[in-house]
Design a protein around this motif. Structure first.
Motif, PDB file in Angstrom:
ATOM      1  N   ARG A  81       0.842  -1.203   0.000  1.00 56.12           N
ATOM      2  CA  ARG A  81       0.000   0.000   0.000  1.00 56.12           C
ATOM      3  C   ARG A  81       0.880   1.256   0.000  1.00 56.12           C
ATOM      4  O   ARG A  81       0.630   2.212  -0.741  1.00 56.12           O
TER       5      ARG A  81
ATOM      6  N   CYS B 239      -4.271   2.160  -9.511  1.00 57.31           N
ATOM      7  CA  CYS B 239      -4.898   0.834  -9.534  1.00 57.31           C
ATOM      8  C   CYS B 239      -3.793  -0.201  -9.310  1.00 57.31           C
ATOM      9  O   CYS B 239      -2.608   0.130  -9.378  1.00 57.31           O
TER      10      CYS B 239
ATOM     11  N   LYS C 261      -6.393  -7.631  -2.556  1.00 60.72           N
ATOM     12  CA  LYS C 261      -7.590  -7.385  -1.750  1.00 60.72           C
ATOM     13  C   LYS C 261      -7.239  -6.640  -0.455  1.00 60.72           C
ATOM     14  O   LYS C 261      -7.986  -5.753  -0.021  1.00 60.72           O
TER      15      LYS C 261
ATOM     16  N   ALA D  28      -6.843  -3.109  -1.281  1.00 61.47           N
ATOM     17  CA  ALA D  28      -8.137  -2.481  -1.602  1.00 61.47           C
ATOM     18  C   ALA D  28      -8.969  -2.237  -0.345  1.00 61.47           C
ATOM     19  O   ALA D  28      -9.724  -1.269  -0.274  1.00 61.47           O
TER      20      ALA D  28
ATOM     21  N   LEU E 209      -8.240   1.201  -3.585  1.00 63.46           N
ATOM     22  CA  LEU E 209      -7.585   1.114  -4.903  1.00 63.46           C
ATOM     23  C   LEU E 209      -8.279   0.034  -5.748  1.00 63.46           C
ATOM     24  O   LEU E 209      -8.470  -1.088  -5.280  1.00 63.46           O
ATOM     25  N   PRO E 210      -8.680   0.344  -6.985  1.00 59.84           N
ATOM     26  CA  PRO E 210      -9.315  -0.704  -7.801  1.00 59.84           C
ATOM     27  C   PRO E 210      -8.305  -1.790  -8.177  1.00 59.84           C
ATOM     28  O   PRO E 210      -7.145  -1.495  -8.480  1.00 59.84           O
ATOM     29  N   ILE E 211      -8.769  -3.040  -8.171  1.00 62.62           N
ATOM     30  CA  ILE E 211      -7.891  -4.181  -8.473  1.00 62.62           C
ATOM     31  C   ILE E 211      -8.328  -4.814  -9.787  1.00 62.62           C
ATOM     32  O   ILE E 211      -9.511  -5.085  -9.992  1.00 62.62           O
TER      33      ILE E 211
ATOM     34  N   ARG F 214     -15.613  -4.073  -0.990  1.00 63.81           N
ATOM     35  CA  ARG F 214     -14.495  -3.241  -1.472  1.00 63.81           C
ATOM     36  C   ARG F 214     -13.330  -4.066  -2.025  1.00 63.81           C
ATOM     37  O   ARG F 214     -12.525  -3.561  -2.798  1.00 63.81           O
ATOM     38  N   VAL F 215     -13.206  -5.324  -1.578  1.00 61.17           N
ATOM     39  CA  VAL F 215     -12.032  -6.108  -2.010  1.00 61.17           C
ATOM     40  C   VAL F 215     -12.281  -6.891  -3.308  1.00 61.17           C
ATOM     41  O   VAL F 215     -11.358  -7.463  -3.875  1.00 61.17           O
TER      42      VAL F 215
ATOM     43  N   ARG G 211     -12.316  -5.301  -9.623  1.00 56.08           N
ATOM     44  CA  ARG G 211     -13.271  -4.650 -10.541  1.00 56.08           C
ATOM     45  C   ARG G 211     -13.320  -5.400 -11.867  1.00 56.08           C
ATOM     46  O   ARG G 211     -14.355  -5.463 -12.507  1.00 56.08           O
TER      47      ARG G 211
END
Ligand code: NAD
Length: 354
Positions: free
Chosen positions: A78, A88, A102, A105, A110-112, A143-144, A147
């Motif tokens: 992170r 991302c 995950k 995120a 942050l989008p994964i 959230r994890v 996307r």
């Protein structure tokens, strides 16, 4: 038909041999400019392939993903994402690398974008796990959920055959338990049955020829289906036993799933006739009461382990494993009692055919 509630949760999914070519388009669709690429130390070459494809949009590679997602690695990743101005993360690897994504995120948003290279199925679930001071915390959090997921069977060609087999049976386990989940629904049943069918067909073919692209594609298709089931419904005794054996006795993840599955299924089978019928169909039309034995035979025929003693568990640990499995139980179709559960563990320890 039973009553059900259906609210699918699924990332955008792009599937196909060579599908990695769509990476830049998918990063664009996320509205991202700079991606931190995540991998294990053993998959740096594949991460570099991803970074090269991203060109200027690759912020860097973080190659410290490891089993069980230690909090230190998650914090370091992170911090690295922040330092590099990443907007991302692209996780290329198995459940451990996607798990690291995950963990990032979970507290950064942050989008994964996940590029799975095993059959574990984590990319399709909102389930995370983080280990701090030797204790693994798991949970579900929207959230994890990655996307976007890119499934490219070509990237699974280097997955060693033994891990391909156990990872595939790990996926089958998600589908098996999804078929008797109290929050299941007819769509998940269809996906679970088809996922088992695809993997049961693909694994012997990959065992014969590791670079069988058709079979690799079939296995990844099965992994997608089985992972989707895991992401949408709850799990039962089988997953509880594997979490106990992995968490408290440090047994390897996919191998433990492989050994335990026939025994957990045999334990529940009398209570779940509809699930047994679907599994039987998926395994090629065998008799429903034989499915646990057929799954055991599948594992054995592809050289996968069938005994917990071969994974490093000691016989002296069985009583404790039984006690732990009885605490904080997951909902299970057959009520758990100490004596039958201890007997299940003994059989799994010895590798008896159920
Ligand atoms: P893994 O991610 O730990 O990978 C095992 C090893 O195989 C690693 O060294 C990895 O680098 C290597 N590898 C992976 N793909 C490869 C490839 N194509 N070629 C060569 N080497 C490759 O293994 P796994 O079984 O995918 O994941 C296990 C972990 O995932 C466990 O910690 C488990 O708890 C977690 N998991 C989580 C979920 C979830 O929904 N959260 C689901 C399944 C598994």
């Amino acid at each position: 038909m039973h009553d059900f509630t259906y609210r699918p949760q699924s990332p955008r999914t792009v599937f196909g041999a060579g599908a990695l070519v769509h990476l830049e388009r998918e990063i664009d669709l996320l509205g991202a400019q700079r991606a931190l690429v995540l991998c294990t130390p053993g998959q740096v070459a594949q991460a570099q392939q991803v970074a090269e494809r991203l060109g200027a949009r690759a912020a860097g590679i973080f190659a410290r993903a490891e089993m069980h997602v230690p909090i230190e690695a998650a914090r370091a990743a992170r911090d690295e994402a922040r330092r590099l101005g990443a907007d991302c993360a692209v996780a290329i690897g198995g459940g451990s690398t996607i798990g690291l994504g995950k963990a990032i995120a979970l507290d950064s948003g942050l989008p994964i974008l996940a590029i799975p290279t095993t059959y574990a199925g984590s990319e399709m679930t909102p389930i995370y796990g983080i280990t701090e001071a030797g204790l693994k915390t798991t949970g579900r959090d929207a959230r994890v959920m990655p996307r976007t997921v890119i499934y490219d069977p070509a990237l699974t060609l280097p997955l060693p055959v033994p891990l391909s087999m156990t990872s595939g049976i790990n996926a089958i386990a998600h589908a098996v338990e999804g078929l008797y989940a109290p929050d299941g629904n007819p769509i998940m049943d269809l996906m679970a049955e088809e996922g088992i069918r695809a993997l049961a067909r693909a694994l012997p073919a990959i065992h014969q020829r590791a670079d069988d692209m058709e079979a690799r594609g079939d296995a990844l298709y099965g992994a997608w289906l089985c992972g989707s089931v895991l992401g949408n419904v709850s799990v039962a005794l089988h997953h509880k036993l594997c979490h106990t054996l992995g968490g408290s006795f440090k047994l390897p993840h996919a191998e433990t799933h492989t050994v335990v599955l026939p025994h957990a299924l045999a334990f529940n089978l009398p209570q779940v006739p509809a699930a047994a019928a679907r599994i039987a169909r998926a395994l090629g039309g065998v008799a429903p009461h034989t499915v646990a034995g057929v799954l055991y035979d599948l594992a054995q025929s592809v050289g996968a382990p069938v005994a917990l003693r071969d994974l490093g568990l000691r016989e002296a640990d069985l009583d404790r494993a039984c006690e732990l499995a009885l605490t904080h139980q997951y909902p299970n179709p057959r009520p758990l009692e100490k004596a039958p559960l201890r007997a299940l563990l003994q059989r799994a320890y010895e590798g008896q055919r159920p």
